[in-house]
Structure formats: C-alpha cells, structure tokens
Design an enzyme around this catalytic site. Structure first.
Site, mmCIF file in Angstrom:
data_model
loop_
_atom_site.group_PDB
_atom_site.id
_atom_site.type_symbol
_atom_site.label_atom_id
_atom_site.label_comp_id
_atom_site.label_asym_id
_atom_site.label_seq_id
_atom_site.Cartn_x
_atom_site.Cartn_y
_atom_site.Cartn_z
ATOM 1 N N ARG A 1 5.224 -3.425 -13.413
ATOM 2 C CA ARG A 1 6.012 -3.615 -12.200
ATOM 3 C C ARG A 1 7.477 -3.739 -12.601
ATOM 4 O O ARG A 1 7.801 -3.792 -13.780
ATOM 5 C CB ARG A 1 5.554 -4.854 -11.434
ATOM 6 C CG ARG A 1 5.917 -6.163 -12.109
ATOM 7 C CD ARG A 1 5.374 -7.373 -11.377
ATOM 8 N NE ARG A 1 6.181 -7.726 -10.211
ATOM 9 C CZ ARG A 1 6.171 -8.924 -9.630
ATOM 10 N NH1 ARG A 1 5.382 -9.892 -10.126
ATOM 11 N NH2 ARG A 1 6.914 -9.191 -8.595
ATOM 12 N N ARG A 2 8.367 -3.809 -11.627
ATOM 13 C CA ARG A 2 9.786 -4.085 -11.839
ATOM 14 C C ARG A 2 10.399 -3.183 -12.900
ATOM 15 O O ARG A 2 10.998 -3.676 -13.863
ATOM 16 C CB ARG A 2 9.976 -5.540 -12.261
ATOM 17 C CG ARG A 2 9.633 -6.515 -11.159
ATOM 18 C CD ARG A 2 9.837 -7.956 -11.589
ATOM 19 N NE ARG A 2 9.949 -8.823 -10.426
ATOM 20 C CZ ARG A 2 10.013 -10.140 -10.491
ATOM 21 N NH1 ARG A 2 9.947 -10.747 -11.634
ATOM 22 N NH2 ARG A 2 10.132 -10.848 -9.401
ATOM 23 N N HIS B 1 3.723 -20.720 -5.031
ATOM 24 C CA HIS B 1 2.459 -20.379 -4.404
ATOM 25 C C HIS B 1 2.424 -20.861 -2.975
ATOM 26 O O HIS B 1 2.007 -20.139 -2.074
ATOM 27 C CB HIS B 1 1.227 -20.889 -5.160
ATOM 28 C CG HIS B 1 0.011 -20.369 -4.461
ATOM 29 N ND1 HIS B 1 -0.399 -19.071 -4.566
ATOM 30 C CD2 HIS B 1 -0.789 -20.925 -3.529
ATOM 31 C CE1 HIS B 1 -1.418 -18.855 -3.764
ATOM 32 N NE2 HIS B 1 -1.676 -19.956 -3.112
ATOM 33 N N TYR C 1 1.747 -19.431 1.512
ATOM 34 C CA TYR C 1 1.088 -19.995 2.699
ATOM 35 C C TYR C 1 2.081 -20.304 3.796
ATOM 36 O O TYR C 1 1.713 -20.346 4.963
ATOM 37 C CB TYR C 1 0.225 -21.201 2.323
ATOM 38 C CG TYR C 1 -0.959 -20.743 1.534
ATOM 39 C CD1 TYR C 1 -1.878 -19.877 2.114
ATOM 40 C CD2 TYR C 1 -1.136 -21.087 0.204
ATOM 41 C CE1 TYR C 1 -2.935 -19.379 1.394
ATOM 42 C CE2 TYR C 1 -2.201 -20.590 -0.517
ATOM 43 C CZ TYR C 1 -3.095 -19.735 0.081
ATOM 44 O OH TYR C 1 -4.136 -19.232 -0.627
ATOM 45 N N HIS D 1 -1.021 -5.869 -4.657
ATOM 46 C CA HIS D 1 -1.677 -7.009 -4.003
ATOM 47 C C HIS D 1 -0.797 -7.598 -2.903
ATOM 48 O O HIS D 1 -1.236 -7.764 -1.771
ATOM 49 C CB HIS D 1 -2.009 -8.074 -5.047
ATOM 50 C CG HIS D 1 -2.275 -9.419 -4.460
ATOM 51 N ND1 HIS D 1 -3.446 -9.719 -3.808
ATOM 52 C CD2 HIS D 1 -1.511 -10.540 -4.389
ATOM 53 C CE1 HIS D 1 -3.390 -10.973 -3.367
ATOM 54 N NE2 HIS D 1 -2.231 -11.484 -3.705
ATOM 55 N N PHE D 2 0.473 -7.903 -3.226
ATOM 56 C CA PHE D 2 1.206 -8.653 -2.195
ATOM 57 C C PHE D 2 1.784 -7.778 -1.092
ATOM 58 O O PHE D 2 2.241 -8.309 -0.088
ATOM 59 C CB PHE D 2 2.209 -9.654 -2.784
ATOM 60 C CG PHE D 2 3.333 -9.098 -3.600
ATOM 61 C CD1 PHE D 2 4.258 -8.237 -3.067
ATOM 62 C CD2 PHE D 2 3.488 -9.501 -4.920
ATOM 63 C CE1 PHE D 2 5.312 -7.765 -3.818
ATOM 64 C CE2 PHE D 2 4.537 -9.032 -5.684
ATOM 65 C CZ PHE D 2 5.448 -8.152 -5.133
ATOM 66 N N HIS D 3 1.713 -6.462 -1.229
ATOM 67 C CA HIS D 3 2.036 -5.668 -0.038
ATOM 68 C C HIS D 3 0.874 -5.664 0.957
ATOM 69 O O HIS D 3 1.070 -5.375 2.134
ATOM 70 C CB HIS D 3 2.449 -4.239 -0.407
ATOM 71 C CG HIS D 3 3.866 -4.179 -0.898
ATOM 72 N ND1 HIS D 3 4.200 -4.351 -2.217
ATOM 73 C CD2 HIS D 3 5.042 -4.026 -0.244
ATOM 74 C CE1 HIS D 3 5.512 -4.287 -2.353
ATOM 75 N NE2 HIS D 3 6.050 -4.100 -1.168
HETATM 76 C C1 HEM Z 1 8.967 -0.063 4.063
HETATM 77 C C2 HEM Z 1 7.991 -0.719 3.519
HETATM 78 C C3 HEM Z 1 7.959 -1.092 2.056
HETATM 79 C C4 HEM Z 1 8.070 -0.292 0.945
HETATM 80 C C5 HEM Z 1 8.198 1.212 0.920
HETATM 81 C C6 HEM Z 1 8.020 -1.152 -0.214
HETATM 82 C C7 HEM Z 1 8.085 -0.722 -1.533
HETATM 83 C C8 HEM Z 1 8.111 -1.533 -2.657
HETATM 84 C C9 HEM Z 1 8.032 -1.100 -4.027
HETATM 85 C C10 HEM Z 1 7.893 0.351 -4.473
HETATM 86 C C11 HEM Z 1 8.079 -2.211 -4.824
HETATM 87 C C12 HEM Z 1 7.870 -2.282 -6.329
HETATM 88 C C13 HEM Z 1 9.051 -2.187 -7.144
HETATM 89 C C14 HEM Z 1 8.828 -2.476 -8.617
HETATM 90 O O1 HEM Z 1 8.073 -3.393 -9.013
HETATM 91 O O2 HEM Z 1 9.479 -1.776 -9.415
HETATM 92 C C15 HEM Z 1 8.234 -3.353 -3.956
HETATM 93 C C16 HEM Z 1 8.361 -4.667 -4.386
HETATM 94 C C17 HEM Z 1 8.338 -5.766 -3.547
HETATM 95 N N1 HEM Z 1 8.139 -5.762 -2.159
HETATM 96 FE FE1 HEM Z 1 8.016 -4.114 -0.973
HETATM 97 N N2 HEM Z 1 7.893 -2.450 0.203
HETATM 98 C C18 HEM Z 1 7.842 -2.460 1.588
HETATM 99 C C19 HEM Z 1 7.703 -3.567 2.420
HETATM 100 C C20 HEM Z 1 7.678 -4.873 1.989
HETATM 101 C C21 HEM Z 1 7.499 -6.021 2.845
HETATM 102 C C22 HEM Z 1 7.320 -5.961 4.358
HETATM 103 C C23 HEM Z 1 7.563 -7.128 2.051
HETATM 104 C C24 HEM Z 1 7.461 -8.594 2.388
HETATM 105 C C25 HEM Z 1 7.519 -9.116 3.571
HETATM 106 C C26 HEM Z 1 7.788 -6.669 0.683
HETATM 107 C C27 HEM Z 1 7.943 -7.499 -0.402
HETATM 108 C C28 HEM Z 1 8.148 -7.069 -1.710
HETATM 109 C C29 HEM Z 1 8.375 -7.964 -2.829
HETATM 110 C C30 HEM Z 1 8.437 -9.494 -2.772
HETATM 111 C C31 HEM Z 1 8.510 -7.138 -3.973
HETATM 112 C C32 HEM Z 1 8.709 -7.618 -5.410
HETATM 113 C C33 HEM Z 1 10.127 -7.722 -5.779
HETATM 114 C C34 HEM Z 1 10.256 -8.163 -7.225
HETATM 115 O O3 HEM Z 1 9.445 -7.759 -8.074
HETATM 116 O O4 HEM Z 1 11.182 -8.956 -7.492
HETATM 117 N N3 HEM Z 1 7.843 -5.305 0.680
HETATM 118 N N4 HEM Z 1 8.224 -2.918 -2.632
HETATM 119 CU CU LIG Z 2 -0.246 -17.988 -5.892
#
Ligand code: HEM
Ligand SMILES: [Cu+2]
Length: 560
Positions: free
Chosen positions: A442-443, A228, A232, A379-381
């Site tokens: 998710r995932r 968490h 921050y 949420h985290f996007h």
């Molecule tokens: C081009 C822009 C982006 C696109 C199209 C995108 C798309 C996605 C998608 C579709 C997922 C979900 C996958 C799933 O749960 O099956 C995902 C997961 C995630 N994204 Fe992004 N994202 C973008 C930018 C970012 C940025 C800028 C960050 C952080 C600085 C980020 C951090 C994450 C994280 C931490 C996950 C989770 C990974 C996991 O579950 O282990 N994303 N993203």
């Molecule tokens: Cu938290």
C-alpha cells in the site's frame, strides 16, 4: 411540517456541517480517482510521484477524518434535536464549535495542499496516521487538534440538551436516537484521550522544534489507542442509521430497542482496549499484550453480528408488511427503487464482506501475510469507504428534504448512484485484496506490478487484470460521486418546496423500551467500566515501554 419548520435553528447547523462534509468528500474523492489511475500506471499525468503522497494524505484526512466528523455532527444535531424535541440550548455556543472545527480543517487542508506548490516549505505529506519520523508543518497538527476540541464541544452540546431534557422528564427513558448519540460520544471522549496526548504532548512540540527527537513507538501506540476506536466513531453513526432509519425505509419497525442499546454499550466498552491489533508488527510490545488485543477484537464481532441479526429482522418485518413471503422471497418486496433504502442495504452487504477481511487483519499471525499491503485499503474501502460513506450518502437522500423543506430531484440518478458505488467498489476493493495477497504494498506511487526487481505472482487472475479493475473501479466511483453531488446540489438549490417533502415519521420498535432493563441507560456505570478496561489494557504495556527506556532519546525499546 418537517424538521426545518419545527427546528429552523438546528436545521441550519446540520446543513452547515453537511456542506463542509460534502466539500471534503468531493475533493478527497477526486484525489482517490487520481491515485487509482496513478499507482496502476494507467494515467500518470495529474501529479508526479512525489506529489502522490500529498494527495494520499489529502484523501485520507479529508475523507476519513473530515467528511466523517462533519457528517456525523450534522446527523447527530438532527437526531438529538428531534428526539428530545428541543433546539440547541445556546446557538452562540453551537456555532462556536462548528467554526472551531472549520478553522482547524482549513489549517490542516492548507498545509497538506502546500505540498502541491513547488518549493513550498509548508507541507504535511504525513498520511492520515501521521507517524513520526514523518513530520508536518505545526499548523497541520494544531488544525487537527482544533477539530478534535470542536468535536468535544459538540458532544458537550448534546449532553447539555440531554440534561435539560432530563430536568423536564425525570422518569422517561433516554430516547433511542439520543441514546445512540450519547454513547457514541462517550466512546469518542475515551479514545481521543490518546490522540490528545500524542498531538499536544509530542507532535506539536516536536514540529515546533522544542523537542529534538521522539521515539516512534510511543506516538504509534497513542495513535492506535485512538485509531481503532475511531473506526467505530465512523461506524456507529452508520449503525444509528441502520437501526433507527433503515427499518422505516423498508416499511417496517426496529426489531428490538434493548438489543440496540446493548450493542452500543458493548462498543463503548471494547472499542478502545483493542488498539494494539494495529501494531502486531511493531517491535517493543510483548506478544502477550498483542494476544490480549486479538482476543478482545474477536469479541467485538459479537455486537456486529447482533446488528446483522437485528437489522435483517427489521427489514424482513418491513418486507412482510409489504406482502413479502417465505424464507428469502420477501427480499424482492423491499423497496429496491428507493435510493435511500438501496444505499443503506448495499452498504450493509459490503460491510459483511469487510467483516470477513477484517477477521484476517485481526488474526495475530495471519495479519503478517497482509500487513501494509494494498489488502488493507481493500478492506477499509469496504468498511469506512462504503459501509459508512455510502450509508451517509444514502441517508442524505432522506434527510436533505427534511433539512431544506425541498423535495429530492433526479430520483433516477439518485437510484443509479448507490448501485454504481457498489459496482465500482466491488471492482476496486476485490482487486486490492487480491493484489495485497500477492504482496503489492500500500501507500506507494509506483506501479509495483511487474518490475524487474520484484515479481508479484497472483494466485488467481493476472496483475494486469487487477490493475485495470482498480483503475476502472476508481473511475466508476468518481462518476457515482459526481451523481451524488449533482442530486444533492440541485435538490438543495432548486427542489420543489413542500410542507412535507418526505415521509419523516419513525415508527416505534417491535419490542419497545418497556422491555429494556433500566440499567442499560446508566451512563456513569458504563463510562466508568470503559475507563477501567482501557487502564487495564494500556497501563501494563506502557509501563513496559517506559522500563525499556522509551523516554531516553535514541534508546530502542525491546520487549523484556
Ligand atoms: C472515489 C472513491 C475512492 C477512490 C477511487 C479511492 C481510492 C483510493 C486508493 C487507490 C487508495 C490507495 C492508495 C495507496 O495505498 O497507495 C486509497 C487510500 C485510502 N482511502 Fe480511498 N478511495 C475512494 C473513497 C474513499 C472513501 C469514501 C474513504 C473514507 C471515507 C476513503 C479512505 C481512504 C483512506 C483512509 C486511505 C488510506 C490513506 C493512507 O494510506 O494514508 N477512500 N483510496
Ligand atoms: Cu482496528
């Protein structure tokens, strides 16, 4: 004169960190685009579904861990150097932490990408949370550990500069940019203790085969001890930009110096003790401890609301300097044609929306409704993926000229970029939230929308509409990312050289440091309090786990 002319050595360090950050952003962002198309069934030709998890790990690690850490290091080198008016104390030391982090990054990235090579034994499809029993190649954990050690050394570098500055200025107050840096890094020291114990004590020995079995609950708990607070660690540098730079970009001044310091102190105190709010669904932790984490989490709303107030007040002041009037009409007088301002402002708006979905995540009972659904990436996007990432991109438009001595090129494209990120994220994140409410997990590489086995019933709209919003949103985000990289690379290479490529003056706050109580600068006091709160929050539950037999292999812990 701008930054690079005054502090050429520090400028080099900042730029080197930014280069790594932007490479990670480019690769990670491209993976995100593939994910968005693959899991919505819009286009599944890039990878097969097994490889999806390799990409997802790459996306999470490269963006959430690598892009952020390197960007923050570059930003803080700029701020510490500038606010203390001194170059780093020893360049060999400074470059050593940078290269340690780079080598660690390359090792981790190499093991992840190994998953795309057929029959490779080197892989690390463990996602960015790396929970056992998912196991990665040892080089993945060792690489990440090197990045963390490098970041500790970087923090020590800034404390070193600060202590030298203090010798020369025994009575002055800590300059605000350095204050925000040092408090962020104090929090980083506290929270990475959990990660260090997890990685060095459990995961590395386990991946090397020295330990046969580990109980998942302990590494999960240690991960969220860190996990968490790490949010921050991403967010406070964005706050740093909103407090120190955004008022200036809006044509005004920071509203209050002491409010800024208080906010950073509250984050130092409360960021780590709340980690259990990621474990509401974990068996083996008594419900009372989860309740305690929920209560502290809700208290963390306070510094974010204080930030909202201070930042908006500063912007209003700026707009009124530019002739703005009325309760709301002033908003139109803000510089909506300055890409750095627009990016920060839109990032702030997205953060408010992310705060609302965050409150739902934080509620112990309502959390179960959205736990592990695609609501969570929704949420985290908004938070890390926009509030943080878009702020970092936006402030680059203002910092890069200072670090390179070159003017920004393609201002119109730079202006389209934050607006398009905002649009893409609105589509993608909104649909992710709603699909999550309908139960879409998710995932997962599978489309999961209308299979025969499961039927996800949306409350509003249709599954197919959400799926297209995710895919179209992801595509717009990729375009926005390309615009960003194009503007940055071309300005960096071919921007017009200038003595003063951008107005880099930061005015004094409206309510300045003379109104700030001295106790706020007492780092030892706040650090000690933070440690006490962590011990209070973690000692009882960890003791409970030990009582439940966490160290006897195979024993399943149950709450007593
Ligand atoms: C081009 C822009 C982006 C696109 C199209 C995108 C798309 C996605 C998608 C579709 C997922 C979900 C996958 C799933 O749960 O099956 C995902 C997961 C995630 N994204 Fe992004 N994202 C973008 C930018 C970012 C940025 C800028 C960050 C952080 C600085 C980020 C951090 C994450 C994280 C931490 C996950 C989770 C990974 C996991 O579950 O282990 N994303 N993203
Ligand atoms: Cu938290």
């Amino acid at each position: 004169m701008t930054f690079i002319h005054k502090y050429p050595k520090a400028a080099k360090v900042s730029k080197a960190n930014f280069i790594v950050a932007f490479i990670a952003l480019a690769i990670g962002g491209f993976f995100g685009f593939i994910q968005a198309l693959h899991r919505t069934d819009v286009f599944r030709g890039f990878v097969n579904s097994g490889e999806y998890y390799t990409l997802l790990t790459g996306h999470g690690v490269l963006l959430a861990l690598i892009f952020t850490t390197f960007f923050i290091a570059g930003l803080f080198v700029w701020g510490v150097t500038r606010s203390l008016d001194r170059e780093p104390e020893n360049m060999a030391y400074t470059w050593s932490w940078f290269w340690l982090m780079v080598i660690g990054t390359v090792m981790a990235a190499f093991t992840i990408l190994g998953g795309l090579v057929p029959d490779s034994s080197i892989r690390a499809a463990v996602l960015y949370t790396f929970y056992p029993p998912l196991q990665a190649h040892p080089a993945f954990y060792i690489g990440l550990a090197m990045v963390v050690v490098g970041s500790w050394m970087a923090a020590a570098d800034w404390f070193w500069s600060y202590s030298k500055w203090r010798d020369d200025n025994p009575t002055e107050r800590i300059p605000i940019l350095s204050f925000m840096t040092l408090f962020t890094m104090l929090m980083w020291y506290v929270c990475t203790i959990g990660l260090a114990i997890e990685v060095v004590g459990l995961l590395i020995p386990w991946s090397l085969g020295w330990v046969v079995e580990i109980e998942p609950l302990l590494p999960r708990t240690l991960f969220w001890f860190f996990g968490h607070a790490v949010v921050y660690f991403w967010l406070l540098p964005a706050y740093y930009v909103w407090y120190a730079i955004l008022p200036k970009l809006s044509g005004g001044r920071l509203f209050s110096d002491s409010m800024t310091r208080i906010v950073f102190i509250i984050f130092l105190l409360l960021s780590t003790p709340v980690g259990y709010h990621h474990q509401y669904a974990d068996a083996g932790i008594s419900v009372g401890f989860k309740f305690y984490a929920m209560a502290t989490t809700m208290m963390l709303l306070l510094p974010s609301l204080m930030t909202l107030f201070t930042v908006i007040a500063s912007m209003e002041h700026g707009a009124k300097q530019r002739g703005g009037k009325g309760y709301f009409a002033w908003i139109s007088k803000l510089p909506w044609n300055n890409p750095a301002f627009v990016g920060c402002a839109l990032a702030g708006i997205m953060f408010a929306a992310g705060g609302f979905s965050g409150m739902i995540n934080a509620g112990m009972n309502i959390n179960l409704l959205i736990h592990n659904t695609i609501w969570i990436p929704g949420h985290f996007h908004l938070t890390v993926g926009t509030a943080v990432a878009l702020t970092f991109m936006a402030v680059t438009y203002w910092l890069l000229p200072q670090l390179t001595g070159r003017k920004l090129k393609f201002k119109t494209l730079a202006l389209i970029q934050p607006y398009s990120w905002f649009l893409g994220m609105t589509l993608m994140s909104n649909a992710m939230h709603r699909a999550g409410l309908a139960g879409v997990p998710r995932r997962t590489a599978e489309p999961e929308f209308n299979t025969n086995a499961m039927n996800f019933e949306p409350i509003f709209g249709t599954m197919s509409e959400m799926k297209w919003q995710i895919a179209i949103g992801g595509t717009i985000l990729l375009i926005s990312l390309i615009l960003f990289l194009w503007v940055v690379i071309s300005s960096w290479m071919a921007g017009q050289k200038s003595e003063k490529p951008v107005d880099d003056h930061i005015p004094e706050p409206l309510s300045g440091v003379e109104h700030t109580p001295a106790i706020l600068d007492n780092m030892k006091l706040w650090f000690a309090l933070a440690l006490i709160l962590v011990v209070l929050a973690y000692s009882f539950p960890l003791w409970e786990m030990i009582q439940d037999g966490i160290f006897s292999p195979g024993a399943l812990p149950r709450p007593s």
